[in-house]
Design a protein around this motif. Structure first.
Motif, PDB file in Angstrom:
ATOM      1  N   ALA A 242       0.828  -1.211   0.000  1.00 28.40           N
ATOM      2  CA  ALA A 242       0.000   0.000   0.000  1.00 28.40           C
ATOM      3  C   ALA A 242       0.860   1.257   0.000  1.00 28.40           C
ATOM      4  CB  ALA A 242      -0.919  -0.012   1.217  1.00 28.40           C
ATOM      5  N   GLU A 243       1.920   1.258   0.790  1.00 24.06           N
ATOM      6  CA  GLU A 243       2.771   2.446   0.872  1.00 24.06           C
ATOM      7  C   GLU A 243       3.557   2.659  -0.413  1.00 24.06           C
ATOM      8  OE1 GLU A 243       4.931   1.772   4.452  1.00 24.06           O
ATOM      9  OE2 GLU A 243       3.165   2.136   5.728  1.00 24.06           O
ATOM     10  N   ALA A 244       3.946   1.567  -1.072  1.00 22.38           N
ATOM     11  CA  ALA A 244       4.635   1.701  -2.359  1.00 22.38           C
ATOM     12  C   ALA A 244       3.699   2.279  -3.407  1.00 22.38           C
ATOM     13  CB  ALA A 244       5.171   0.340  -2.809  1.00 22.38           C
ATOM     14  N   ALA A 245       2.453   1.841  -3.392  1.00 21.40           N
ATOM     15  CA  ALA A 245       1.471   2.383  -4.337  1.00 21.40           C
ATOM     16  C   ALA A 245       1.245   3.867  -4.088  1.00 21.40           C
ATOM     17  CB  ALA A 245       0.144   1.624  -4.210  1.00 21.40           C
ATOM     18  N   ALA A 246       1.152   4.253  -2.814  1.00 20.35           N
ATOM     19  CA  ALA A 246       0.950   5.658  -2.482  1.00 20.35           C
ATOM     20  C   ALA A 246       2.153   6.503  -2.897  1.00 20.35           C
ATOM     21  CB  ALA A 246       0.686   5.801  -0.984  1.00 20.35           C
ATOM     22  N   ALA A 247       3.354   5.946  -2.723  1.00 25.53           N
ATOM     23  CA  ALA A 247       4.570   6.702  -3.024  1.00 25.53           C
ATOM     24  C   ALA A 247       4.712   6.987  -4.513  1.00 25.53           C
ATOM     25  CB  ALA A 247       5.789   5.939  -2.509  1.00 25.53           C
ATOM     26  N   ARG A 248       4.244   6.066  -5.350  1.00 24.62           N
ATOM     27  CA  ARG A 248       4.388   6.269  -6.793  1.00 24.62           C
ATOM     28  C   ARG A 248       3.112   6.812  -7.443  1.00 24.62           C
ATOM     29  NH1 ARG A 248       4.083   0.478  -6.592  1.00 24.62           N
ATOM     30  NH2 ARG A 248       2.129  -0.258  -7.527  1.00 24.62           N
ATOM     31  N   ALA A 249       2.152   7.204  -6.619  1.00 22.04           N
ATOM     32  CA  ALA A 249       0.880   7.703  -7.152  1.00 22.04           C
ATOM     33  C   ALA A 249       1.093   8.990  -7.934  1.00 22.04           C
ATOM     34  CB  ALA A 249      -0.106   7.948  -6.016  1.00 22.04           C
ATOM     35  N   PRO A 250       0.592   9.061  -9.159  1.00 21.30           N
ATOM     36  CA  PRO A 250       0.688  10.320  -9.903  1.00 21.30           C
ATOM     37  C   PRO A 250      -0.194  11.403  -9.281  1.00 21.30           C
ATOM     38  CG  PRO A 250      -0.648   8.711 -11.095  1.00 21.30           C
ATOM     39  CD  PRO A 250      -0.071   7.998  -9.920  1.00 21.30           C
ATOM     40  N   GLN A 251       0.072  12.641  -9.625  1.00 16.58           N
ATOM     41  CA  GLN A 251      -0.718  13.757  -9.088  1.00 16.58           C
ATOM     42  C   GLN A 251      -2.207  13.557  -9.384  1.00 16.58           C
ATOM     43  OE1 GLN A 251       0.219  16.240  -7.205  1.00 16.58           O
ATOM     44  NE2 GLN A 251      -1.828  17.150  -7.134  1.00 16.58           N
ATOM     45  N   SER A 253      -4.060  11.187  -8.134  1.00 14.41           N
ATOM     46  CA  SER A 253      -4.461   9.782  -8.017  1.00 14.41           C
ATOM     47  C   SER A 253      -4.923   9.474  -6.603  1.00 14.41           C
ATOM     48  CB  SER A 253      -3.286   8.866  -8.382  1.00 14.41           C
ATOM     49  OG  SER A 253      -3.575   7.522  -8.031  1.00 14.41           O
ATOM     50  N   LEU A 254      -5.906   8.600  -6.499  1.00 17.51           N
ATOM     51  CA  LEU A 254      -6.398   8.174  -5.193  1.00 17.51           C
ATOM     52  C   LEU A 254      -5.553   7.062  -4.579  1.00 17.51           C
ATOM     53  CD1 LEU A 254     -10.186   8.336  -6.004  1.00 17.51           C
ATOM     54  CD2 LEU A 254      -9.036   9.647  -4.213  1.00 17.51           C
ATOM     55  N   LEU A 255      -4.506   6.650  -5.270  1.00 19.15           N
ATOM     56  CA  LEU A 255      -3.620   5.627  -4.713  1.00 19.15           C
ATOM     57  C   LEU A 255      -2.973   6.081  -3.410  1.00 19.15           C
ATOM     58  CD1 LEU A 255      -1.809   4.219  -7.885  1.00 19.15           C
ATOM     59  CD2 LEU A 255      -3.584   3.103  -6.521  1.00 19.15           C
ATOM     60  N   ALA A 256      -2.922   7.380  -3.181  1.00 26.74           N
ATOM     61  CA  ALA A 256      -2.379   7.887  -1.923  1.00 26.74           C
ATOM     62  C   ALA A 256      -3.212   7.446  -0.720  1.00 26.74           C
ATOM     63  CB  ALA A 256      -2.279   9.412  -1.968  1.00 26.74           C
ATOM     64  N   ALA A 257      -4.426   6.964  -0.967  1.00 31.56           N
ATOM     65  CA  ALA A 257      -5.295   6.488   0.121  1.00 31.56           C
ATOM     66  C   ALA A 257      -5.091   5.010   0.433  1.00 31.56           C
ATOM     67  CB  ALA A 257      -6.763   6.728  -0.249  1.00 31.56           C
ATOM     68  N   MET A 258      -4.239   4.327  -0.312  1.00 33.09           N
ATOM     69  CA  MET A 258      -4.076   2.879  -0.118  1.00 33.09           C
ATOM     70  C   MET A 258      -3.686   2.490   1.315  1.00 33.09           C
ATOM     71  SD  MET A 258      -4.921   0.991  -2.691  1.00 33.09           S
ATOM     72  CE  MET A 258      -4.110  -0.515  -2.146  1.00 33.09           C
ATOM     73  N   PRO A 259      -2.789   3.226   1.986  1.00 30.10           N
ATOM     74  CA  PRO A 259      -2.452   2.823   3.362  1.00 30.10           C
ATOM     75  C   PRO A 259      -3.647   2.762   4.299  1.00 30.10           C
ATOM     76  CG  PRO A 259      -0.773   4.312   2.526  1.00 30.10           C
ATOM     77  CD  PRO A 259      -1.885   4.292   1.508  1.00 30.10           C
ATOM     78  N   LEU A 260      -4.659   3.601   4.079  1.00 25.56           N
ATOM     79  CA  LEU A 260      -5.840   3.557   4.938  1.00 25.56           C
ATOM     80  C   LEU A 260      -6.575   2.231   4.776  1.00 25.56           C
ATOM     81  CD1 LEU A 260      -7.452   5.313   6.957  1.00 25.56           C
ATOM     82  CD2 LEU A 260      -8.904   5.995   5.049  1.00 25.56           C
ATOM     83  N   PHE A 261      -6.636   1.720   3.553  1.00 25.11           N
ATOM     84  CA  PHE A 261      -7.290   0.434   3.313  1.00 25.11           C
ATOM     85  C   PHE A 261      -6.465  -0.709   3.909  1.00 25.11           C
ATOM     86  CE2 PHE A 261      -9.361   3.179   0.300  1.00 25.11           C
ATOM     87  CZ  PHE A 261     -10.640   2.678   0.191  1.00 25.11           C
ATOM     88  N   ALA A 262      -5.143  -0.564   3.888  1.00 24.63           N
ATOM     89  CA  ALA A 262      -4.294  -1.589   4.507  1.00 24.63           C
ATOM     90  C   ALA A 262      -4.497  -1.621   6.013  1.00 24.63           C
ATOM     91  CB  ALA A 262      -2.825  -1.317   4.170  1.00 24.63           C
ATOM     92  N   VAL A 263      -4.620  -0.461   6.627  1.00 26.81           N
ATOM     93  CA  VAL A 263      -4.901  -0.404   8.068  1.00 26.81           C
ATOM     94  C   VAL A 263      -6.245  -1.067   8.363  1.00 26.81           C
ATOM     95  CG1 VAL A 263      -5.416   1.133  10.003  1.00 26.81           C
ATOM     96  CG2 VAL A 263      -3.495   1.645   8.489  1.00 26.81           C
ATOM     97  N   PHE A 264      -7.259  -0.774   7.545  1.00 29.75           N
ATOM     98  CA  PHE A 264      -8.585  -1.352   7.761  1.00 29.75           C
ATOM     99  C   PHE A 264      -8.541  -2.876   7.694  1.00 29.75           C
ATOM    100  CE2 PHE A 264     -12.593  -2.998   6.034  1.00 29.75           C
ATOM    101  CZ  PHE A 264     -13.467  -2.591   7.032  1.00 29.75           C
TER     102      PHE A 264
END
Length: 372
Positions: A242-251, A253-264
Motif C-alpha cells: 500500500a505504501e509503495a502504491a501511495a509513493a508512486r501515485a501520480p498527481q 491519483s487516489l492511490l495515496a489512500a491505499m495505506p488507509l485500506f491496509a490499516v482497515f
C-alpha cells in the motif's frame, strides 16, 4: 483561616469535576429516534435509511438505468452497449463489470430455477451464447463466476475450487477477447486469492495489469487482499504494498489512500489500546487519504470508495466535522467498504452517520455551519 480552607476545598472539587463535565459534554451516544437529545440526520438533507442504495458506492445513473432495463426485460443488449462505450482502462469499466455480474448472481440466488421457472440471470447466459467473442460479456461472466464461488461455496472446498477453476478459464477467454483490457486480469486477482496462487504466479498477473493500467485503484484494492495477513501475505507485506502504491501515485491519483485500506484490513478484532484511532499509524493513513480526496478529480469513480472508508475512520477517531464533510458527498449510496461487510449495509452506515451528526452537534456544529 477558615476562608482559606473553603477556597482550597472549592479548587480541589473543581479539579475533580471539570474533567468529568468536559467528558460529559463531548460524549456521544445514540438515543432512540424522537428523543429530545436525538440529532436528526434529516436536518442535513441526508437520505432515510430505507432509501440508501446498497448497490454502488456513488451515483452512476447510466448504469442504474441499464440495470433496470436488463432486469426488467432480461435482454442483455443494453449492458453490452454500455460496456462497449466505457473505456477499457478506466475504473468505471471495472465497477460496471462488477455491478452486472453482481446483479446476475443475486438474481440467480433469488430465483435458482426449476422445472417450470427460468433461473435468474438468464440474460447473462444468453449474452455469452449469442455473443461469445464480446469482451464485455466475457468479463462479466468471469466476474460472475468469481462472485458465485465466494457467495455459494466455502473457500477451500471442492465446490469452491471447481467454480474458481472455471472462473480462471473464463478470465483467459476474456483476456483473449480484449488484449489491452486490464479487467480480466483484475478479476483473476480474486481467483488468485481463492486458489492460493504462489507469490510468483500472482506477480505475473499483477505485471499484466501494471502494463495496461498502472494507476488503477480498483486493481490495487483487489491486489491488497492477496497480500493481507488473513490470506497469502502478512501485515508488513500489505503495508509495504500500500505504501509503495501511495509513493508512486501520480498527481491527482487516489492511490495515496491505499495505506488507509491496509490499516482497515488489519484492524484488531478487539481493540485494547486507548486512542488507537488517534494513533500515529492511523492518523498518517487518514491524512494521506484526505490529501488524495482533495487532489482527485471530482468525477473519479473511486472517489466515493475512499470517502466511505474515511467516514468509518473519522468517526472512530471522533473527528466529527471532517466526517460530516465526507458524508455530504456520498450520502444516499452505501455499496462500498466497510458497510458491505455488514449483513445490513444501510443500517451500519446509518449508525456511523448518526454518530457523526451527534458528535458534530455536541461540539457546536449545526446544518447552518456545515459547508456544502
Amino acid at each position: 483561616m477558615e476562608i482559606l480552607w473553603v477556597l482550597i476545598a472549592l479548587v480541589m472539587l473543581g479539579a475533580v469535576l471539570l474533567p468529568v463535565l468536559r467528558r460529559r459534554r463531548s460524549a456521544v451516544g445514540l438515543v432512540p429516534p424522537g428523543h429530545p437529545d436525538a440529532a436528526d440526520p434529516a436536518n442535513y438533507g441526508f437520505a432515510l435509511q430505507e432509501e440508501l442504495d446498497i448497490r454502488m458506492p456513488g451515483p452512476d445513473q447510466d448504469l442504474l438505468d441499464v440495470l433496470d432495463v436488463v432486469q426488467r426485460t432480461q435482454d442483455y443488449r443494453a449492458a453490452q452497449q454500455l460496456l462497449a462505450g466505457t473505456p477499457a482502462e478506466g475504473e468505471q469499466r471495472w465497477q460496471r463489470v462488477q455491478a452486472f455480474a453482481g446483479a446476475a448472481s443475486l438474481e440467480l440466488a433469488q430465483r435458482p430455477g426449476g422445472v417450470s421457472e427460468t433461473p435468474g440471470g438468464q440474460w447473462l447466459r444468453v449474452w455469452r451464447s449469442e455473443a461469445p467473442k464480446d469482451a464485455g460479456g466475457a468479463a462479466v461472466h468471469a466476474e460472475f463466476l468469481v462472485q458465485q464461488a465466494w457467495r455459494t461455496a466455502a473457500p477451500g472446498s471442492d465446490e469452491f475450487r471447481i467454480i474458481m477453476e472455471e472462473a480462471k478459464a473464463a478470465c483467459g477467454e476474456a483476456a483473449l477477447s480484449a488484449p489491452g483490457d486490464p479487467v480480466p486480469y483484475i478479476v483473476e486477482l480474486s481467483v488468485a486469492r481463492g486458489l492460493g496462487y504462489s507469490q510468483q504466479e500472482f506477480e505475473q498477473v499483477w505485471l499484466k495489469i501494471l502494463d495496461r493500467a498502472p494507476a488503477h485503484m480498483g486493481a490495487h484494492l483487489a491486489a491488497l487482499h492477496y497480500w493481507c495477513e488473513k490470506w497469502h501475505g502478512s501485515r508488513q507485506q500489505a503495508y509495504d504494498f500500500a505504501e509503495a502504491a501511495a509513493a508512486r501515485a501520480p498527481q491527482g491519483s487516489l492511490l495515496a489512500a491505499m495505506p488507509l485500506f491496509a490499516v482497515f484490513e488489519h484492524l484488531p478484532e478487539v481493540n485494547l489500546v486507548s486512542g488507537f484511532y488517534q494513533s500515529e499509524v492511523v492518523s498518517r493513513a487518514i491524512h494521506g487519504a484526505l490529501h488524495a480526496v482533495h487532489s482527485a478529480r471530482p468525477d473519479d469513480p473511486m472517489l466515493a470508495h475512499v470517502r466511505h472508508m474515511l467516514i468509518f475512520f473519522l468517526v472512530r477517531a471522533e473527528r466529527w466535522a471532517e466526517a460530516m464533510n465526507q458524508l455530504i458527498h456520498v450520502d444516499g449510496h452505501v455499496g462500498a467498504l466497510p458497510w458491505t461487510l455488514s449483513p445490513d449495509p444501510a443500517a451500519e452506515f446509518a449508525v456511523y452517520r448518526a454518530l457523526a451528526v451527534a458528535g458534530y452537534e455536541a461540539n457546536g456544529g449545526s446544518p447552518a455551519t456545515l459547508p456544502h
